[in-house]
Design an enzyme around this catalytic site. Structure first.
Site, PDB file in Angstrom:
ATOM      1  N   SER A 115     -11.012 -15.382   1.858  1.00 45.90           N
ATOM      2  CA  SER A 115     -11.795 -14.147   1.820  1.00 45.90           C
ATOM      3  C   SER A 115     -11.483 -13.328   0.591  1.00 45.90           C
ATOM      4  O   SER A 115     -12.319 -12.551   0.137  1.00 45.90           O
ATOM      5  CB  SER A 115     -11.416 -13.263   3.006  1.00 45.90           C
ATOM      6  OG  SER A 115     -12.234 -13.512   4.073  1.00 45.90           O
ATOM      7  N   ASP A 135      -9.415 -32.270  -7.145  1.00 43.77           N
ATOM      8  CA  ASP A 135      -8.912 -32.745  -5.859  1.00 43.77           C
ATOM      9  C   ASP A 135      -9.549 -31.898  -4.776  1.00 43.77           C
ATOM     10  O   ASP A 135     -10.010 -30.781  -5.028  1.00 43.77           O
ATOM     11  CB  ASP A 135      -7.379 -32.664  -5.808  1.00 43.77           C
ATOM     12  CG  ASP A 135      -6.893 -31.264  -6.092  1.00 43.77           C
ATOM     13  OD1 ASP A 135      -7.087 -30.374  -5.250  1.00 43.77           O
ATOM     14  OD2 ASP A 135      -6.311 -31.039  -7.188  1.00 43.77           O
ATOM     15  N   ASP A 161     -13.552  -6.921   0.154  1.00 45.61           N
ATOM     16  CA  ASP A 161     -14.624  -7.351  -0.744  1.00 45.61           C
ATOM     17  C   ASP A 161     -14.955  -6.274  -1.777  1.00 45.61           C
ATOM     18  O   ASP A 161     -14.986  -6.557  -2.972  1.00 45.61           O
ATOM     19  CB  ASP A 161     -15.886  -7.697   0.067  1.00 45.61           C
ATOM     20  CG  ASP A 161     -15.734  -9.006   0.834  1.00 45.61           C
ATOM     21  OD1 ASP A 161     -14.856  -9.814   0.483  1.00 45.61           O
ATOM     22  OD2 ASP A 161     -16.500  -9.223   1.793  1.00 45.61           O
ATOM     23  N   GLU A 188     -12.337  -6.892   6.063  1.00 46.78           N
ATOM     24  CA  GLU A 188     -13.102  -7.765   5.173  1.00 46.78           C
ATOM     25  C   GLU A 188     -13.983  -6.954   4.227  1.00 46.78           C
ATOM     26  O   GLU A 188     -14.020  -7.210   3.027  1.00 46.78           O
ATOM     27  CB  GLU A 188     -13.952  -8.718   6.022  1.00 46.78           C
ATOM     28  CG  GLU A 188     -14.781  -9.698   5.224  1.00 46.78           C
ATOM     29  CD  GLU A 188     -13.950 -10.783   4.562  1.00 46.78           C
ATOM     30  OE1 GLU A 188     -13.279 -11.547   5.278  1.00 46.78           O
ATOM     31  OE2 GLU A 188     -13.970 -10.882   3.332  1.00 46.78           O
ATOM     32  N   ASP A 247      -6.248 -26.693 -13.892  1.00 48.07           N
ATOM     33  CA  ASP A 247      -5.992 -27.624 -12.800  1.00 48.07           C
ATOM     34  C   ASP A 247      -4.838 -27.114 -11.923  1.00 48.07           C
ATOM     35  O   ASP A 247      -3.810 -26.678 -12.432  1.00 48.07           O
ATOM     36  CB  ASP A 247      -5.628 -28.980 -13.424  1.00 48.07           C
ATOM     37  CG  ASP A 247      -5.767 -30.118 -12.434  1.00 48.07           C
ATOM     38  OD1 ASP A 247      -6.255 -29.887 -11.314  1.00 48.07           O
ATOM     39  OD2 ASP A 247      -5.370 -31.242 -12.796  1.00 48.07           O
ATOM     40  N   VAL A 248      -5.050 -27.161 -10.618  1.00 53.05           N
ATOM     41  CA  VAL A 248      -3.970 -26.838  -9.670  1.00 53.05           C
ATOM     42  C   VAL A 248      -3.468 -28.169  -9.131  1.00 53.05           C
ATOM     43  O   VAL A 248      -4.254 -28.955  -8.595  1.00 53.05           O
ATOM     44  CB  VAL A 248      -4.503 -25.946  -8.524  1.00 53.05           C
ATOM     45  CG1 VAL A 248      -3.453 -25.748  -7.443  1.00 53.05           C
ATOM     46  CG2 VAL A 248      -4.953 -24.597  -9.075  1.00 53.05           C
ATOM     47  N   GLY A 285      -6.305 -33.362 -12.014  1.00 54.70           N
ATOM     48  CA  GLY A 285      -7.757 -33.502 -12.012  1.00 54.70           C
ATOM     49  C   GLY A 285      -8.341 -32.912 -10.735  1.00 54.70           C
ATOM     50  O   GLY A 285      -7.629 -32.322  -9.918  1.00 54.70           O
TER      51      GLY A 285
END
Ligand SMILES: *[C@@H]1O[C@H](CO)[C@@H](O)[C@H](O)[C@H]1NC(C)=O
Ligand SMILES: *[C@@H]1O[C@H](CO)[C@@H](O)[C@H](O)[C@H]1NC(C)=O
Ligand SMILES: *[C@@H]1O[C@H](CO)[C@@H](O)[C@H](O)[C@H]1NC(C)=O
Ligand SMILES: *[C@@H]1O[C@H](CO)[C@@H](O)[C@H](O)[C@H]1NC(C)=O
Ligand SMILES: *[C@@H]1O[C@H](CO)[C@@H](O)[C@H](O)[C@H]1NC(C)=O
Ligand SMILES: *[C@@H]1O[C@H](CO)[C@@H](O)[C@H](O)[C@H]1NC(C)=O
Ligand SMILES: *[C@@H]1O[C@H](CO)[C@@H](O)[C@H](O)[C@H]1NC(C)=O
Ligand SMILES: *[C@@H]1O[C@H](CO)[C@@H](O)[C@H](O)[C@H]1NC(C)=O
Ligand SMILES: *[C@@H]1O[C@H](CO)[C@@H](O)[C@H](O)[C@H]1NC(C)=O
Length: 606
Positions: A520, A584, A305, A301, A563-564, A582
C-alpha cells in the site's frame, strides 16, 4: 450516479429505429430456456446466514466485448516503444467505439429487461453502452437469474449478498459476460499491514528537524521512511514538475478518507513547500463514497496515499476518488455494507469521463480465487481501456507473500494446496508493484506483523505477450529447478512487475505520527515516480507513458530499474519465491531510477 451520455442515446435510438426485425427476434428467443451461466464456490472464510435478503441490489450487467482481441492489440501497439504507433493513445470516443456492444446484443438484453418489467428509464447505461445497471429488489433479481441469494458473513464480520450459481436464457449467454453482484466475493481490502504506532523518538512531531546533510545515510532512516528519503533514493529530488496538465489520482474504497488536516501536518514536517496540496487536492465521491467534508474522519490507507503522493509530486494536481459501498438510491436500512462490488463502480465512473489522470494508484486487492474468472476478466478489460487511453494503472501486489500461512488451499471444493495469487495484481493490463525495505533494498517483510510483499502467478490470466516475448519469466521459472511445482501456474501472468520501498512509512493519522507497512505504501510511491516521468514527457510536448508493461519488458525494466536480488516472498508455510539477479517474481525489475528513465526517453537534461 446517473450516466447517460450522448453516445448511448444514439445507441438506443438505433435499436428502436429497426422495429421490423425485433418482434421476430423476441419471439424466437422468448422460449429460450434458462441454463446455468456461472457457478463459483464460496471462498474460505465466508458462510451463508439465514438473514433476510429483502433489499435492493445495484445489478450490473456486462455485455460481452466481442472485439476485445482488437482492443488488446491496439493497447499493445500503443504501449510498445518499437511500434510506430507508440503512445498514440486513443480518445474516450475511440475506446467507447471499440467496446460498444453490437445492436443485436443490446436489443436482446433490453428485451430481457423489459420482459422482467424493467424499463430503460430505470437503467443506467455506461458510456459505451457495455454495462447496464439498475437498482432492483433481490426477489426480482432472483427471478431474472433463476437463483437464490443469501447473506454471507465473513469471519471478520463483513457481510455481502451473494449467490453461488446463476442462470440466463440460453440465447443471452453469448452476449453477456458477467452479472454482478452475484458470485464475486471480492473485498477491496487495503494492502497495508498492522499499524505500528509511535516509531522512534526522533520522529516526534514536536522536535522533528529535517536532516541537514543530503547523503543517503543522513536522509534515510529505514525505520521511518520520509518523502525526502524516497525522493533521494529514486532520484526525483532534483526534478521540478513543469506541465500544467499532468495529474495523478489514487482510489479509496471501504469508507477510507484522506484527511486534509493530517496531510497538512505531514507536509509541514516533511515537505513544507507542498503544504498547500493538502487543501488543494481534488476529492471525487462516486456512489456515495465519503470525502473529507470536515466530519468524515480519516483512514490509514487514505492518509498514507495522499501523504505519500503529495510528498513526492508537488505541484502536480492530485485527485482522490472515493467509491462508496452502496448505491446512492439505497432504500433499505437493512442493507449490509459492501454489498456492491467496488471496481466496476469506479470503472463505470472513470471510463465515462472525458479526461482521466495519467497515473492512477490503487492499493487494494483480494485473493484471485474469491472472484469468478468472468468478473476478473471484465474488470481487467476495463483497466485495459484506461491503458489504451494513456493511463498508467498501478496496483499493489499484496502483503502476504505467496499467501498467508495455513490458508493456501483452493476454493473449488477440492481443497488443493496452492499459492494464492491476488487480483487485480494478476491482471495483465496493469502494473503490479511489490515492496522492498532497507538499503541495499531487499524484498519487504516485517516480522512484527507478518507482512511480506506479495507475488505470484495468475490462474486466470495467461502469461501476456510482453512477458513471453521478453523471456524473463520463463527463465526465472527454469531457475527454480522444479521448486514449488504444482503450487503455482507456470503459464500464468507473473507479478509484480516492479517494486519499491514498502516498509515503515511515516504517516500522520489523527494528528499523530505512526508508521505503516505494506505494498500500500509502495504503490503510491511508484505511481508518484511514474507521474513525474509523465510530467516530463508532457512538458516536452509528448504523450505520457500510458500502460507501462510493454515498455518495462522491452528494456526499460532492465535499464532504468535497480535489480533487487535478496529476500523472498515467504508465505503458504514456505520460503516463497526468491529474489534473484535480473527479473524475478519476488521483486519484478526492482526499484526505479528516475534520471535513467528520463535518459532512455530522450529527456536527459530535464
Ligand atoms: C489543477 O488544479 C487547478 C486548481 O484546482 C485547476 O485549476 C487546474 O485546472 C487543474 N489542472 C488539471 C490538469 O487538472
Ligand atoms: C494543456 O491542455 C490544454 C487543454 O487540453 C491544451 O490546450 C494545452 O495546450 C495543454 N498545455 C500543455 C503545456 O500541454
Ligand atoms: C460528510 O461526510 C460524511 C461521510 O460520508 C457524511 O455522513 C456526512 O453527512 C457529510 N456531512 C456533510 C455536512 O456533508
Ligand atoms: C482529520 O483529522 C483531524 C485530526 O488530525 C480531525 O480533527 C478532523 O476531524 C479530521 N477530519 C475529518 C474530516 O475527520
Ligand atoms: C483443507 O485441507 C487442510 C489440510 O489438509 C485442512 O486443514 C483444511 O481443514 C481443509 N479445508 C477444507 C475446507 O476442507
Ligand atoms: C544479499 O545476498 C548476498 C549473498 O547472499 C550477501 O552477500 C549480501 O550481503 C546480501 N545483501 C543484502 C542487502 O542483504
Ligand atoms: C493456469 O493458467 C492457464 C493460463 O491462464 C489456465 O488456462 C489454466 O486453467 C490455469 N491452471 C489452473 C490449474 O488454474
Ligand atoms: C483521535 O485523537 C483523539 C485525541 O487526540 C482521540 O480522542 C480520538 O479517539 C482519536 N480518534 C481516532 C479515530 O483514533
Ligand atoms: C509462515 O511460515 C514461514 C515458513 O514456515 C515462516 O518462516 C514465517 O515466519 C511464517 N509467517 C508468519 C506470519 O507466521
Amino acid at each position: 450516479m446517473h450516466i447517460l451520455p450522448a453516445a448511448l442515446a444514439a445507441l438506443l435510438s438505433v435499436a428502436t429505429a429497426t422495429p421490423v426485425a425485433q418482434p421476430k427476434v423476441h419471439q424466437d428467443h422468448a422460449r429460450s430456456p434458462y441454463a446455468v451461466k456461472e457457478t463459483h464456490f464460496v471462498p474460505r472464510g465466508w458462510t451463508a446466514t439465514d438473514d433476510s435478503t429483502d433489499q435492493l441490489l445495484d445489478l450490473k450487467i456486462g455485455l460481452k466485448n466481442k472485439k476485445f482481441a482488437d482492443l488488446e492489440r491496439h493497447l499493445y501497439e500503443v504501449s510498445l516503444p518499437t511500434h510506430h504507433r507508440y503512445r498514440q493513445h486513443f480518445s474516450k470516443e475511440e475506446v467507447d467505439n471499440l467496446v460498444r456492444p453490437d445492436e443485436e446484443a443490446s436489443s436482446l438484453v433490453n428485451e430481457f429487461l423489459q420482459d422482467h418489467g424493467i424499463s430503460k428509464e430505470q437503467c443506467r447505461y455506461s458510456s459505451a453502452g457495455d454495462w447496464i445497471s439498475a437498482a432492483l429488489p433481490v426477489a426480482q433479481v432472483e427471478k431474472m437469474l433463476n437463483t437464490k441469494y443469501s447473506v454471507y458473513k465473513h469471519e471478520d464480520g463483513t457481510t455481502m449478498i451473494r449467490t453461488t450459481e446463476w442462470s440466463l436464457p440460453q440465447h443471452l449467454h453469448e452476449h453477456i459476460s458477467t452479472i454482478q453482484p452475484t458470485t464475486a466475493f471480492l473485498r477491496a481490502s487495503p494492502k497495508l499491514q498492522t499499524v505500528l504506532e509511535s516509531p522512534d523518538a526522533d520522529f516526534n512531531e514536536d522536535d522533528w528537524d529535517p536532516p541537514s546533510a543530503t547523503d543517503l545515510i543522513s536522509v534515510c532512516n529505514f525505520e521511518g521512511v520520509t518523502p525526502a528519503c524516497l525522493r533521494l533514493l529514486y532520484g526525483t529530488d532534483d526534478y521540478t514538475p513543469q506541465s500544467p496538465n499532468s495529474s495523478i489520482a489514487f482510489t479509496n474504497y471501504l469508507g477510507e478518507v484522506a484527511n486534509r488536516s493530517d496531510a497538512s501536518r505531514f507536509l509541514t514536517m516533511f515537505r513544507p513547500d507542498a503544504v498547500s496540496s493538502a487543501s488543494m487536492f481534488d476529492q471525487i465521491s462516486i456512489s456515495g463514497g465519503p470525502v473529507d467534508n470536515g466530519t468524515a474522519g480519516a483512514g490509514y490507507e487514505g492518509n498514507l496515499d495522499i501523504q505519500t503522493i503529495a510528498g513526492q509530486v508537488w505541484p502536480i494536481n492530485i485527485t482522490s476518488y472515493s467509491t462508496g459501498g452502496s448505491p446512492p438510491f439505497q432504500a433499505d436500512l437493512n442493507t449490509p455494507t459492501n454489498t456492491n462490488e467496488p471496481y466496476l463502480v469506479w470503472l463505470e465512473y472513470v471510463l465515462g469521463q472525458q479526461e482521466v489522470e495519467q497515473t492512477i494508484s490503487t492499493s487494494y486487492g483480494d485473493d484471485e480465487q474469491t472472484v469468478p474468472q468472468s468478473y476478473a476478466q471484465a474488470v481487467c478489460e476495463g483497466f485495459a481501456q484506461l491503458g489504451l487511453r494513456g493511463v498508467s494503472v498501478l496496483f499493489s501486489s499484496g502483503d502476504f507473500g505467496v499467501g498467508s500461512n495455513d490458508t493456501c488451499y483452493s476454493n473449488d471444493g477440492k481443497n488443493t494446496s496452492m499459492f494464492l495469487p491476488a487480483f487485480p495484481a494478476s491482471c495483465p493490463y496493469i502494473t503490479a508493484v511489490g515492496g522492498t525495505r532497507g538499503y541495499p533494498e531487499v524484498v519487504a517483510y516485517d516480522t512484527r506483523n507478518g507482512y511480506v510483499s506479495g507475488s505470484g502467478f495468475s490462474n486466470y490470466f495467461a502469461q501476456p505477450a510482453y512477458q513471453k516475448d521478453s523471456g524473463v519469466v520463463d527463465k526465472y521459472v527454469e531457475s527454480l529447478n522444479g521448486e514449488y511445482d504444482g503450487l503455482y501456474n507456470k503459464s500464468g501472468r507473473a507479478y509484480p512487475d516492479v517494486a519499491v520501498q514498502g516498509y515503515r512509512y511515516i504517516v500522520i493519522y489523527n494528528g499523530s505520527v505512526i508508521t505503516l507497512d505494506g505494498t500500500s505504501a509502495s504503490c503510491p510511491t511508484m505511481a508518484s515516480t511514474i507521474s513525474l516521468v509523465n510530467d516530463a514527457l508532457m512538458a516536452d510536448g509528448q504523450a505520457p507513458l500510458g500502460f507501462l508493461n510493454p515498455w518495462l519488458y522491452t528494456g526499460a525494466g532492465e535499464k532504468a530499474f535497480t535489480d533487487v536480488v535478496n529476500g523472498s516472498t515467504t508465505g503458504c508455510n514456505t520460503a516463497g519465491f526468491p529474489a534473484a539477479a535480473g527479473w524475478d517474481v519476488a521483486s519484478g525489475f526492482g526499484t526505479p531510477q528516475f534520471p535513467t528513465m528520463l535518459d532512455i526517453l530522450g529527456l536527459g537534461d530535464s
